[in-house]
Design a protein around this motif. Structure first.
Motif, PDB file in Angstrom:
ATOM      1  N   UNK A  63       0.843  -1.189   0.000  1.00  0.00           N
ATOM      2  CA  UNK A  63       0.000   0.000   0.000  1.00  0.00           C
ATOM      3  C   UNK A  63       0.883   1.245   0.000  1.00  0.00           C
ATOM      4  N   UNK A  64       0.686   2.113  -0.993  1.00  0.00           N
ATOM      5  CA  UNK A  64       1.513   3.308  -1.117  1.00  0.00           C
ATOM      6  C   UNK A  64       1.237   4.277   0.018  1.00  0.00           C
ATOM      7  N   UNK A  65       2.321   4.772   0.641  1.00  0.00           N
ATOM      8  CA  UNK A  65       2.206   5.737   1.729  1.00  0.00           C
ATOM      9  C   UNK A  65       2.259   7.166   1.179  1.00  0.00           C
ATOM     10  N   UNK A  66       1.606   8.116   1.851  1.00  0.00           N
ATOM     11  CA  UNK A  66       1.701   9.513   1.406  1.00  0.00           C
ATOM     12  C   UNK A  66       3.159   9.967   1.380  1.00  0.00           C
ATOM     13  N   UNK A  67       3.503  10.788   0.399  1.00  0.00           N
ATOM     14  CA  UNK A  67       4.889  11.261   0.280  1.00  0.00           C
ATOM     15  C   UNK A  67       5.351  12.010   1.522  1.00  0.00           C
ATOM     16  N   UNK A  68       4.404  12.549   2.283  1.00  0.00           N
ATOM     17  CA  UNK A  68       4.759  13.327   3.474  1.00  0.00           C
ATOM     18  C   UNK A  68       4.720  12.483   4.748  1.00  0.00           C
ATOM     19  N   UNK A  69       4.683  11.159   4.594  1.00  0.00           N
ATOM     20  CA  UNK A  69       4.677  10.280   5.774  1.00  0.00           C
ATOM     21  C   UNK A  69       5.516   9.035   5.525  1.00  0.00           C
ATOM     22  N   UNK A  70       6.677   9.217   4.891  1.00  0.00           N
ATOM     23  CA  UNK A  70       7.478   8.067   4.472  1.00  0.00           C
ATOM     24  C   UNK A  70       8.749   7.844   5.272  1.00  0.00           C
ATOM     25  N   UNK A  71       9.353   8.905   5.791  1.00  0.00           N
ATOM     26  CA  UNK A  71      10.672   8.721   6.406  1.00  0.00           C
ATOM     27  C   UNK A  71      10.956   9.777   7.453  1.00  0.00           C
ATOM     28  N   UNK A  72      11.647   9.355   8.515  1.00  0.00           N
ATOM     29  CA  UNK A  72      12.139  10.275   9.536  1.00  0.00           C
ATOM     30  C   UNK A  72      13.598   9.950   9.813  1.00  0.00           C
ATOM     31  N   UNK A  73      14.341  10.957  10.220  1.00  0.00           N
ATOM     32  CA  UNK A  73      15.761  10.742  10.505  1.00  0.00           C
ATOM     33  C   UNK A  73      15.974   9.838  11.710  1.00  0.00           C
ATOM     34  N   UNK A  74      15.135   9.989  12.745  1.00  0.00           N
ATOM     35  CA  UNK A  74      15.379   9.174  13.946  1.00  0.00           C
ATOM     36  C   UNK A  74      15.111   7.696  13.672  1.00  0.00           C
ATOM     37  N   UNK A  75      14.131   7.397  12.805  1.00  0.00           N
ATOM     38  CA  UNK A  75      13.901   5.996  12.459  1.00  0.00           C
ATOM     39  C   UNK A  75      15.026   5.482  11.563  1.00  0.00           C
ATOM     40  N   UNK A  76      15.519   6.335  10.660  1.00  0.00           N
ATOM     41  CA  UNK A  76      16.637   5.950   9.809  1.00  0.00           C
ATOM     42  C   UNK A  76      17.897   5.681  10.609  1.00  0.00           C
ATOM     43  N   UNK A  77      18.173   6.530  11.594  1.00  0.00           N
ATOM     44  CA  UNK A  77      19.350   6.320  12.442  1.00  0.00           C
ATOM     45  C   UNK A  77      19.205   5.047  13.263  1.00  0.00           C
ATOM     46  N   UNK A  78      17.974   4.767  13.711  1.00  0.00           N
ATOM     47  CA  UNK A  78      17.732   3.569  14.515  1.00  0.00           C
ATOM     48  C   UNK A  78      17.918   2.295  13.700  1.00  0.00           C
TER      49      UNK A  78
END
Length: 238
Positions: free
Chosen positions: A170-185
């Protein structure tokens, strides 16, 4: 290097510092992952990504605003050089079935088609060498959720069962796809899985789960080992 003096006596360090690792993807997962691999002492890293940095990338990826317009791998190579002294081997190109592979591979891509190509190349290398000391780590991430699969040659068939078609997502909205803190984790956890695996090559005492799942909204953390243990405890005694 003196920058590694605080942890160079850890059991895994000599193994990690002597291995070549490959990373495919320099975005929300790969940028943080590659930084942490370099800071952990990896001295030989090659990375693939054909994308160029845009303004919307900055919020979830490890790049300063000044890098907008640069290719991701070239910008990342400069950052890694500043933070660790390491010179990355960079490939500004799409990863394809004929691309180089390695015994240690990290998948940090955002689609299943690319993930399959990376995995199949890694499996080809295993089938050619029968080297059991190989590792494939796959990271999958949304803005506040992550999944990691830690694949050794004995887990190949188990990992295949996690693959599916991109059309099923299911495609996610472009404005709800990624955060830096989740990427770092997710980068931190992928590196930890690698160092635990490397540790066990000489001293087999650490846990290396096959799957790791984190939901930040509810602070849920689960591995396949934890799930199996919980199911065992909940099973009725006969």
């Amino acid at each position: 290097m003196a920058t590694q003096d605080r942890f160079k006596d850890l059991e895994w360090f000599n193994t990690v510092s002597s291995q070549t690792v490959g990373v495919v993807g320099a975005g929300g997962i790969g940028s943080w992952l590659t930084m942490l691999l370099a800071r952990a002492g990896c001295n030989d890293i090659f990375i693939f990504d054909f994308d160029t940095l845009e303004e919307h990338n900055i919020g979830g990826q490890m790049y300063p605003v000044s890098t907008i317009g640069q290719t991701k791998v070239k910008a990342l190579a400069s950052i890694i050089k500043d933070f660790s002294g390491l010179n990355l081997s960079t490939y500004v190109e799409k990863y394809v079935p004929s691309s180089i592979t390695n015994e240690i591979m990290f998948s940090a891509v955002d689609n299943m088609a690319a993930r399959k190509v990376i995995f199949e190349r890694w499996v080809e290398l295993f089938e050619a060498t029968q080297n059991k000391n190989m590792l494939f780590i796959d990271g999958r991430m949304l803005a506040e959720n992550l999944q990691i699969y830690v694949v050794t040659p004995d887990r190949i068939e188990e990992y295949k069962a996690t693959l599916f078609e991109d059309s099923e997502v299911e495609e996610q909205p472009c404005t709800a796809k990624a955060t830096s803190h989740c990427g770092a984790l997710i980068g931190s956890l992928m590196v930890s899985a690698y160092t635990n695996w490397a540790n066990n090559l000489t001293q087999d005492i650490r846990i290396v789960p096959f799957s790791i799942t984190v939901n930040l909204a509810f602070f849920e953390f689960e591995t396949d080992l934890l799930r199996k243990a919980t199911q065992s405890l909940e099973s009725p005694v006969e």
